[in-house]
Design an enzyme around this catalytic site. Structure first.
Site, mmCIF file in Angstrom:
data_model
loop_
_atom_site.group_PDB
_atom_site.id
_atom_site.type_symbol
_atom_site.label_atom_id
_atom_site.label_comp_id
_atom_site.label_asym_id
_atom_site.label_seq_id
_atom_site.Cartn_x
_atom_site.Cartn_y
_atom_site.Cartn_z
ATOM 1 N N GLY A 148 0.884 -0.973 0.148
ATOM 2 C CA GLY A 148 -0.238 -0.016 -0.010
ATOM 3 C C GLY A 148 0.934 1.282 -0.013
ATOM 4 O O GLY A 148 2.057 1.240 0.500
ATOM 5 N N CYS A 149 0.354 2.524 -0.393
ATOM 6 C CA CYS A 149 0.902 3.540 -0.545
ATOM 7 C C CYS A 149 1.499 4.146 0.886
ATOM 8 O O CYS A 149 2.824 4.376 1.107
ATOM 9 C CB CYS A 149 0.243 4.535 -1.298
ATOM 10 S SG CYS A 149 -1.418 5.033 -0.687
ATOM 11 N N TYR A 150 0.577 4.483 1.870
ATOM 12 C CA TYR A 150 0.870 4.713 3.088
ATOM 13 C C TYR A 150 1.744 3.968 3.654
ATOM 14 O O TYR A 150 2.925 4.370 4.259
ATOM 15 C CB TYR A 150 -0.318 4.829 3.980
ATOM 16 C CG TYR A 150 -1.320 5.961 3.561
ATOM 17 C CD1 TYR A 150 -0.811 7.119 3.721
ATOM 18 C CD2 TYR A 150 -2.826 5.975 3.249
ATOM 19 C CE1 TYR A 150 -1.696 8.423 3.549
ATOM 20 C CE2 TYR A 150 -3.377 6.965 3.095
ATOM 21 C CZ TYR A 150 -3.099 8.338 3.288
ATOM 22 O OH TYR A 150 -3.862 9.213 2.919
ATOM 23 N N THR A 152 4.074 2.132 2.550
ATOM 24 C CA THR A 152 5.549 2.001 2.021
ATOM 25 C C THR A 152 6.186 3.293 2.623
ATOM 26 O O THR A 152 7.225 3.462 2.841
ATOM 27 C CB THR A 152 5.404 2.356 0.473
ATOM 28 O OG1 THR A 152 4.911 1.234 -0.065
ATOM 29 C CG2 THR A 152 6.974 2.797 -0.237
ATOM 30 N N SER A 153 5.148 4.510 2.613
ATOM 31 C CA SER A 153 6.029 5.828 3.113
ATOM 32 C C SER A 153 6.261 5.595 4.717
ATOM 33 O O SER A 153 7.419 6.216 5.181
ATOM 34 C CB SER A 153 4.952 6.983 2.960
ATOM 35 O OG SER A 153 3.875 6.824 3.957
#
Lengths: 336, 336, 336, 336
Positions: A148-150, A152-153
């Protein structure tokens, strides 16, 4: 040439993926699917006009597997896991953008997604496609769970610090901010231009489905369950995620330099992670597969600040990176 | 106190109108209607929390007329004209935001809107609610046609110049640019944040329904049919319209100063129209009921540039101005 | 490998050019100049962190020519022409982003730029770097005048139509809209975020310096002087230009299809120009070297609408295209 | 009528204040000062065209005090405190937008602002102009310290919770996000449109000067020193601040409902603070003097989310509210 199909090709991650794959010297896109759409891809994505001549098709999994060696699934959760078994049986390799194979427990999936997992037997056996942390598991896989994008960050800055005991796993606060493309391309009141332009708001406080994904991966590195407090916010911009993490030292005497050194050491050889001195802006990585990280100490806290492009390193760039690993290409191909 | 109802109260013009009317010392809002919605107004418009305690109701015209002396209809075209007769019969006065009573010919209406007009007999007898040009017709009216946003931005600079013969009616080019709120609050792909942010495009080239409205009013001032070329564009901002008009002199020897003088003379006493030397920006009038106009000569052409806030002077502010005229209040009440 | 230098490397066109050249397999960037700056390039352009290790230097032309075979000058007008002679004498080839060599008359230059041209003898002998129109002149050149951003967006749709007599040269109105990066990176009140965000305005009405450049090139194609009316506007977005052109037919009986056919025929073999049916948005070409054009007839007018990315096809992409032509590379190298 | 002067009238808080005061029935603006500027106010602030006819003047304090009973100082820190003594001596009352009188210790001021305080004797004796918390101290004052924007967004949700022991003062994390107008109107690279549009970044991590102001006021309510971790971020929008606070319960058994009840009770009679169930967006309060607050529990943490308009409740609206208190007017005059 590897023939690839993209399932659910009408959205923002799909068009970003298509643009990356069009630059890839060993890829041929052979199928784009959509349940409803029979339009040509450049009608759905005008920016592709003149660059790709394909129509979207409503294809059964068997048909997809006939056309493509590798399948990128941009379908929503549960929709993906419903067809993955058939695709695998037909011999395709799959990079799945949905959350379906990111967790390892059907019970946790059920709790957060409100549905029984359609393919529970595979959970726990699918590599998590964050190559910087799980690179060795990917090349031999037939199915990869694209992160997921969040997550990863959040995971990239924290995993090395947990592993080294520099931060404590018990008290992790993640304040994340994302551009609107992360909310998808389906028309909704909340993402209408005049609703989110010139505005900033939190959403999904305490309930966002990326929470268990972050907890699961961080727990692997911290050796002990984290229970992150994760708060996503919507920023009036197209793309980009910045995560500010508020952390506690895992041992005494930790200085800012120690945190930066640990991050630098861990990512020294990584092409897509840069540990930087200055405070990174999402624009610094916009359109790239990079993650930039910095760290500070403030009072008795350690802070990390990390930025990615949610559509690239947070989705389609990571998928291409996983694809390169799956097929033995240079990991940066089509991504630099 | 005048009791007022707002029909179709879920959109951007409605919330703007509510905010204006809440500042009006002689208005009490007594009904807000919506076909589908039973929510309280602050759920639909969070910015009204704590300022107005009403729920949206699906009310029949007769009920509306019981509750309110004056009705603001924010319904779409045809929906408005279908209930106006009943409201008038029940004794209400109506300020109609739709296009239904702005044209004078059922045939022209049918041609541009693709439907038979539901109340053709009234066409031609309803004052066009642009007080700067038709002030005398409004106080005695029971029904006022509130002007369209683009027409307001185009007619205000041109009408005085046509009247004085300073510009020729035969060759009028209007290049208009509008913020996204003008497209309404219904979720649509085209007004999704990531679709229109960081982008600029024309739409409705040669086919926008405001064209006959502009032609009709300009023809009244030019004494001869105009056939304007009108091109609207979408700007990535919430509110504001700027119209650049490319015109031909109506007689020889016209200098820029003559154009500016004619505009200044015409609008000298108007509280909401400012003729300015510098190039106006939409931000200069944002949130106000003002229209700012300047003029230039370039080569053999006269150019006018005009700005309004599409939700205020282009819709709800104009409606409040008409309301003040209808009831004999100071025209600027609640608007300055 | 061709060694290249970039003069005036602190701005938006420079960083865009660097990103393009970093993807070019036959280019090595060997010098970046700035009068004031000694910082490393990633301090000036954080998005280049980890991608290029060079510091900005204040280099004399002779030093530049020692380091680089090809020089891209991103200097302002007059600054460029002051050093071009020395660079040429030292054997460098130059692609000049400034306006210095785009006009053919020192008098016209003086009139619009308010300064005497520093190198008047070369005017008229420098190819105009719009390969779609002047391709044959470029390969043999030592100096190329890279076109202005607005002119590119205006000339590409109009030149073929003038050449075929489809539009008349006497009556050309160009209404252009540009993102803010076109105004450069020097801090100014007018391009401060809160000044231009949520606002739209015209500027330089009748006085913009791109006007004579457009006139000069269109005159070559129309066979007869055009005197375009050109109005630029500022759009609250980073990048993109859309030009709406209002034209008169050059002969009778011209239908929309004729206009589209003429455009399609002219650009059939061009990799970077797409003639499209739908109305193009600037976002469709954002980050690309493409120009998209469509045409319509409205009343007695022909309209063309064209979009480019001002930093790519309007500046740095065109420069790379010219570079490819100068050195005999595939024209699309590093650009697709 | 109270005659008022505004010092440092070129910025965003000044123009916002002017607009509020123009709606105030008992105010006459008699002087606007600027060190450099002699332009008329509508040249500096085009949105004021036709609404105020004054020129900016470079006036000595004595002259200002002759013209105005009440002085709003929008001067930067230290500049304000250098002239306040003279203004007070001349009989003026002052509402100071700078940080000069918000702290109570010259040493703390020196530490964070890097300069010796020009008027140290007054520190600690000036009321902090947050009427919701310090209302009783304001009416009798001759000098009021108008609060900082971030502090207002942080203190309003936390003060009542500290006072009731609902949250612990030792562990307060404030993650704040602000629109760009908060950075002022002086042209700077960092707030240039193309730098901050489509981007999101943190700044001043651990070093922002609003930190000691927040600590000082919260300490008054918690009875014990807080040392907040405060991280500001820049959002690509004009106006608005959202602060997400991560807090620990001050005693056991605290439920979300207890937090909300405490907030609701505390602010029950306040016209400008709304405690809301839903997650507030900055747009909900844009252009208003409101602060909206909600609270949640997540894991073992209490979260509050609060929004204000940084230019209104965070600056000029609060100043007008203080003005109303100073002169005995209804506190909401000109603000609703």
């Amino acid at each position: 040439m590897i023939s690839v199909a993209i399932l659910g090709a009408t959205g923002y991650t799909a068009v970003e993926l298509i643009k990356i794959l069009l630059r890839h010297p060993h890829v041929r896109i052979t199928a784009l699917t959509s349940r409803e759409d029979g339009r040509s891809v450049d009608q759905v994505h005008p920016s592709l006009a003149g660059r790709l001549s394909l129509s979207l098709e409503n294809l059964a999994p068997a048909k997809v597997a006939c056309r493509a060696e590798c399948v990128f699934s941009c379908l929503p959760h549960c929709a993906s896991a419903k067809i993955v078994p058939e695709l695998l049986a037909a011999g395709a390799r799959i990079i799945d953008f949905s959350a379906d194979y990111r967790l390892d427990s059907p019970g946790v999936f059920q709790k957060w997604y409100g549905e029984d997992h359609p393919d529970p037997g595979r959970l726990g056996n699918v590599p998590y496609g964050l190559p910087e942390l799980f690179r060795s598991e990917i090349p031999g896989a037939t199915l990869v769970a694209n992160p997921g994008c969040y997550p990863t960050s959040a995971i990239l800055p924290l995993a090395p610090l947990l592993k080294e005991g520099i931060i404590a796993p018990e008290d992790v606060i993640l304040d994340s901010k994302s551009g609107v493309s992360g909310a998808g391309r389906k028309p909704k009141m909340t993402t209408l231009y005049p609703e989110c332009n010139e505005s900033f708001a939190a959403y999904g406080v305490g309930t966002h489905r990326h929470t268990p994904e972050i907890d699961r991966v961080l727990t692997l590195f911290g050796g002990k369950a984290t229970n992150v407090i994760f708060t996503p916010h919507l920023v009036p911009m197209d793309r980009g995620i910045l995560t500010t993490a508020y952390l506690r030292p895992g041992k005494s005497g930790i200085r800012a330099k120690d945190v930066m050194d640990a991050l630098r050491d861990f990512y020294a050889a990584e092409p897509f992670v840069q540990v930087v001195e200055t405070l990174p802006a999402t624009k610094d990585v916009s359109g790239t597969n990079n993650c930039r990280i910095t760290a500070r100490t403030v009072g008795d806290r350690i802070l990390t600040i990390s930025v990615i492009d949610n559509l690239v390193k947070g989705a389609s760039g990571a998928a291409a990176q996983n694809f390169n690993l799956l097929y033995g290409f240079d990991e940066t191909l089509a991504l630099i």
